[in-house]
Every structure is written in C-alpha cells, then in structure tokens.
Scaffold this motif. Structure first.
Motif, mmCIF file in Angstrom:
data_model
loop_
_atom_site.group_PDB
_atom_site.id
_atom_site.type_symbol
_atom_site.label_atom_id
_atom_site.label_comp_id
_atom_site.label_asym_id
_atom_site.label_seq_id
_atom_site.Cartn_x
_atom_site.Cartn_y
_atom_site.Cartn_z
ATOM 1 N N HIS A 30 0.767 -1.236 -0.230
ATOM 2 C CA HIS A 30 -0.048 -0.009 0.079
ATOM 3 C C HIS A 30 0.955 1.219 -0.010
ATOM 4 O O HIS A 30 0.490 2.193 -0.608
ATOM 5 C CB HIS A 30 -0.997 0.044 1.309
ATOM 6 N N GLU A 31 2.142 1.262 0.710
ATOM 7 C CA GLU A 31 2.891 2.287 0.638
ATOM 8 C C GLU A 31 3.549 2.656 -0.818
ATOM 9 O O GLU A 31 3.600 3.731 -1.491
ATOM 10 C CB GLU A 31 4.095 2.211 1.390
ATOM 11 N N ILE A 32 3.704 1.613 -1.685
ATOM 12 C CA ILE A 32 4.192 1.583 -3.068
ATOM 13 C C ILE A 32 3.227 2.374 -4.094
ATOM 14 O O ILE A 32 3.327 3.265 -4.587
ATOM 15 C CB ILE A 32 4.424 0.398 -3.765
ATOM 16 N N VAL A 33 1.750 2.008 -3.702
ATOM 17 C CA VAL A 33 0.627 2.320 -4.413
ATOM 18 C C VAL A 33 0.551 3.955 -3.885
ATOM 19 O O VAL A 33 0.311 4.704 -4.646
ATOM 20 C CB VAL A 33 -0.533 1.668 -4.298
ATOM 21 N N PHE A 34 0.758 4.220 -2.629
ATOM 22 C CA PHE A 34 0.559 5.670 -2.099
ATOM 23 C C PHE A 34 1.603 6.446 -2.887
ATOM 24 O O PHE A 34 1.129 7.584 -3.299
ATOM 25 C CB PHE A 34 0.852 5.531 -0.633
ATOM 26 N N TRP A 35 2.637 6.097 -3.101
ATOM 27 C CA TRP A 35 4.011 7.180 -3.572
ATOM 28 C C TRP A 35 3.542 7.471 -5.069
ATOM 29 O O TRP A 35 3.672 8.378 -5.436
ATOM 30 C CB TRP A 35 5.229 6.311 -2.935
ATOM 31 N N ARG A 36 3.348 6.084 -5.686
ATOM 32 C CA ARG A 36 3.073 6.175 -7.163
ATOM 33 C C ARG A 36 1.676 6.920 -7.357
ATOM 34 O O ARG A 36 1.903 7.676 -8.490
ATOM 35 C CB ARG A 36 2.890 4.624 -7.853
ATOM 36 N N THR A 37 0.638 6.950 -6.724
ATOM 37 C CA THR A 37 -0.446 7.809 -6.964
ATOM 38 C C THR A 37 -0.180 9.161 -6.724
ATOM 39 O O THR A 37 -0.685 10.086 -7.062
ATOM 40 C CB THR A 37 -1.788 7.117 -6.448
ATOM 41 N N LEU A 38 0.446 9.308 -5.566
ATOM 42 C CA LEU A 38 0.885 10.761 -5.123
ATOM 43 C C LEU A 38 1.873 11.583 -6.218
ATOM 44 O O LEU A 38 1.547 12.536 -6.777
ATOM 45 C CB LEU A 38 1.597 10.831 -3.707
ATOM 46 N N VAL A 39 2.933 10.886 -6.633
ATOM 47 C CA VAL A 39 3.867 11.524 -7.760
ATOM 48 C C VAL A 39 3.139 11.502 -9.086
ATOM 49 O O VAL A 39 3.169 12.784 -9.651
ATOM 50 C CB VAL A 39 5.100 10.459 -7.859
ATOM 51 N N GLY A 40 2.212 10.531 -9.319
ATOM 52 C CA GLY A 40 1.634 10.483 -10.550
ATOM 53 C C GLY A 40 0.585 11.549 -10.819
ATOM 54 O O GLY A 40 0.442 12.331 -11.545
ATOM 55 N N SER A 41 -0.260 11.879 -9.650
ATOM 56 C CA SER A 41 -1.482 12.759 -9.583
ATOM 57 C C SER A 41 -0.870 14.095 -9.427
ATOM 58 O O SER A 41 -1.446 15.039 -10.254
ATOM 59 C CB SER A 41 -2.510 12.545 -8.381
ATOM 60 N N LEU A 42 0.143 14.322 -8.842
ATOM 61 C CA LEU A 42 0.754 15.845 -8.643
ATOM 62 C C LEU A 42 1.304 16.148 -10.295
ATOM 63 O O LEU A 42 1.154 17.309 -10.355
ATOM 64 C CB LEU A 42 2.124 15.814 -7.574
ATOM 65 N N PHE A 43 1.984 15.120 -10.795
ATOM 66 C CA PHE A 43 2.510 15.497 -12.095
ATOM 67 C C PHE A 43 1.316 16.010 -13.221
ATOM 68 O O PHE A 43 1.436 16.904 -13.868
ATOM 69 C CB PHE A 43 3.428 14.407 -12.398
ATOM 70 N N LEU A 44 0.339 15.017 -12.969
ATOM 71 C CA LEU A 44 -0.894 15.399 -14.273
ATOM 72 C C LEU A 44 -1.280 16.653 -13.881
ATOM 73 O O LEU A 44 -1.797 17.339 -14.722
ATOM 74 C CB LEU A 44 -1.691 14.250 -13.976
ATOM 75 N N GLY A 221 1.178 6.568 -18.078
ATOM 76 C CA GLY A 221 0.424 5.331 -18.492
ATOM 77 C C GLY A 221 -0.898 5.626 -18.415
ATOM 78 O O GLY A 221 -1.809 4.951 -19.054
ATOM 79 N N CYS A 222 -1.258 6.166 -17.075
ATOM 80 C CA CYS A 222 -2.714 6.394 -16.981
ATOM 81 C C CYS A 222 -3.429 7.470 -17.881
ATOM 82 O O CYS A 222 -4.603 7.201 -18.349
ATOM 83 C CB CYS A 222 -3.072 7.086 -15.524
ATOM 84 N N TYR A 223 -2.496 8.507 -18.452
ATOM 85 C CA TYR A 223 -2.872 9.592 -19.278
ATOM 86 C C TYR A 223 -3.378 8.629 -20.706
ATOM 87 O O TYR A 223 -4.425 8.793 -21.356
ATOM 88 C CB TYR A 223 -2.105 10.487 -19.742
ATOM 89 N N LEU A 224 -2.501 7.825 -21.305
ATOM 90 C CA LEU A 224 -2.507 6.850 -22.519
ATOM 91 C C LEU A 224 -3.804 6.197 -22.259
ATOM 92 O O LEU A 224 -4.521 5.858 -23.207
ATOM 93 C CB LEU A 224 -1.509 6.014 -22.917
ATOM 94 N N TYR A 225 -3.959 5.397 -21.281
ATOM 95 C CA TYR A 225 -4.938 4.452 -20.949
ATOM 96 C C TYR A 225 -6.540 5.247 -20.960
ATOM 97 O O TYR A 225 -7.340 4.906 -21.823
ATOM 98 C CB TYR A 225 -4.777 3.739 -19.415
ATOM 99 N N PHE A 226 -6.589 6.332 -20.120
ATOM 100 C CA PHE A 226 -7.854 6.576 -19.787
ATOM 101 C C PHE A 226 -8.118 7.668 -21.222
ATOM 102 O O PHE A 226 -9.474 8.046 -21.281
ATOM 103 C CB PHE A 226 -7.898 7.503 -18.740
ATOM 104 N N ALA A 227 -7.310 8.117 -21.920
ATOM 105 C CA ALA A 227 -7.539 8.953 -22.993
ATOM 106 C C ALA A 227 -7.995 8.106 -24.102
ATOM 107 O O ALA A 227 -8.687 8.512 -25.430
ATOM 108 C CB ALA A 227 -6.292 9.757 -23.525
#
Length: 262
Positions: A30-44, A221-227
């Motif tokens: 859950h910490e790995i997912v926490f950091w990946r979503t934090l970094v990813g969402s801030l960047f987006l 990855g999420c941008y390409l996926y959800f777009a």
C-alpha cells in the motif's frame, strides 16, 4: 499518437512493467501504491494546469461521480494487486488480476448494449480457458492462498473501474486521467493512514524507481489508458488488454527469472 489503439497498447506495455519496478522498492504494497499515485497525480495536475486545462467535468456531476468511483476502484485494485505481487509473484498475480476483463466482456452486452461478435466470443473463450489452466494449476500446486485471493479481488475491482469509467464518457482525456489518479491517491492515502498511520518517509533509497513509477508508469500510462478506453468498446478494451499480462510474463521471466511451471 492520436490513435486510441496505439495509446491503449502503449499504456498496457507500461503497466506490464509495473511488477518489475515494484520489485525494486522495498516498501509495503500500500505504501508503493501511495507514492506512485501521489507522484503521478501531482505531475498530471501540474501538467494539466500548465497547459491551460479547465475542469469542464464539473458541469457533468453524474459523470464526475462515475469517474470518482472508477478512480477509487482503481486505487483499491492496485492495493490488492501489489499485495498479490509480494505473495505469489508478478506473473501469477497478473494473470489472476486479468480475470477482470472476462467479467467486463461478460457484462458489456447487458450494461453497454455491445454485441458479442464471433471474434470477441472466441477471444473470451480462449481467455477463460487460459485463466482456468494457469490459475487452476497454481491452485493445485500451491493450494488456496491469500495472494491468489488478493489477485482475484483486484480483478473484481478492475471490472468495476472499467464499467464506471465507461459510464463517465463526458469526462475525457487528460482531465479523466487526473480525476482517476487523484481519487486513487485519496483512497490509498485513507487506507494507509487507517492501517499504519503516516506512510514511511524513508524513501531516499528508492527515489529513482518511485519517480519512474510515478511519472512514467502511472502519470503517462494512465493518461494514455484513460484517453483511449472511452473511444474503444468494452469488449475491445478487455481483449486487447491481455497484452499487459503477456508483457508482464515476458518481463518477469527476463528480469525476475519467474516461471509459471511448478
């Protein structure tokens, strides 16, 4: 780059390498997912605002709610999946996770009015048989395990994510990916704080893989996926989606020396 099939397949290849990068980060799932979503969402969020993006989805409250539910399901699905990675390995966990598209294909005629063409039906049967052989073999060899259960739970959440994202068709492109990731982060953050309190801040040894994970595999990855998935049928999304577990199997065999045979 504007072709939805190309975007979708590119995102699947990025997601297929998730387990490889996660294996280099010695934190809880859950910490790995926490950091990946934090970094990813801030960047987006920064990229979206810097590009003059406007929050147009606020005009479509029902669709925004669907996108939020989809994002929450995505976050919980990742928690289960990364826990399965740590317990039963990348290859078997990914195959368990990809029982999810079978559920999507099965319910898409009811929810979206999509017709099961002979090609899609053949693909569905092949996928079901493959899942039964692989996961059935793992169950016979290793017995029932929490890792397998977590993998299957992530599959159910995957199906929920796809269904609600398809319903949120007024929320598109980068804005859709932003809402998905922000809601994923909120969900994972709440779970992390509830389970252990504040997440570990001692991540300096994993800073590079966390940044790669957040910026490339998650944000891009999420941008390409959800777009792309709202421009494709649910059946097409599900069947082509098996490029991800195929690439994950290849990557795990090459980089982690994992093999499916007992």
């Amino acid at each position: 780059m504007n072709n939805p099939d190309f975007k979708y397949m590119s995102s699947l290849l990025l997601f297929g390498s998730n387990g490889i990068i996660a294996s280099t980060i010695l934190l809880s799932s859950h910490e790995i997912v926490f950091w990946r979503t934090l970094v990813g969402s801030l960047f987006l969020l920064i990229f979206f605002r810097a590009g003059g993006g406007k929050f147009t989805a606020l005009r479509y409250k029902r669709h925004l709610a669907y996108a939020m539910i989809s994002g929450a399901a995505l976050g919980v699905s990742w928690i289960f999946l990364f826990e399965a990675y740590s317990r039963i390995g990348v290859s078997v966990a990914t195959l368990a996770y990809y029982c999810g598209p079978v559920l999507v294909i099965a319910i898409s005629p009811l929810l979206f009015g999509e017709r099961l063409t002979p090609a899609k039906l053949t693909g569905l049967i092949a996928v079901i048989l493959g899942m039964l052989f692989v996961n059935g073999q793992g169950l016979i060899i290793n017995g029932f395990s929490w890792g397998l259960l977590f993998g299957l739970a992530s599959a159910v959440l995957y199906a929920i994510m796809i269904v609600f994202n398809k319903k949120a068709y007024k929320v598109t492109g980068l804005e859709n990916a932003l809402y998905q990731l922000l809601m994923s982060f909120v969900t994972v953050a709440l779970y992390t704080f509830f389970r252990q309190g504040a997440p570990s801040l001692s991540v300096e040894n994993y800073l590079l893989p966390i940044l790669i994970f957040g910026l490339v595999n998650t944000a891009l990855g999420c941008y390409l996926y959800f777009a792309s998935i709202n421009q494709l049928s649910a059946g097409t999304v599900s069947i082509i989606g098996y490029l991800e577990p195929l690439s994950a199997l290849v990557f795990s065999a090459v980089f982690l020396q994992e093999h499916l045979s007992g």
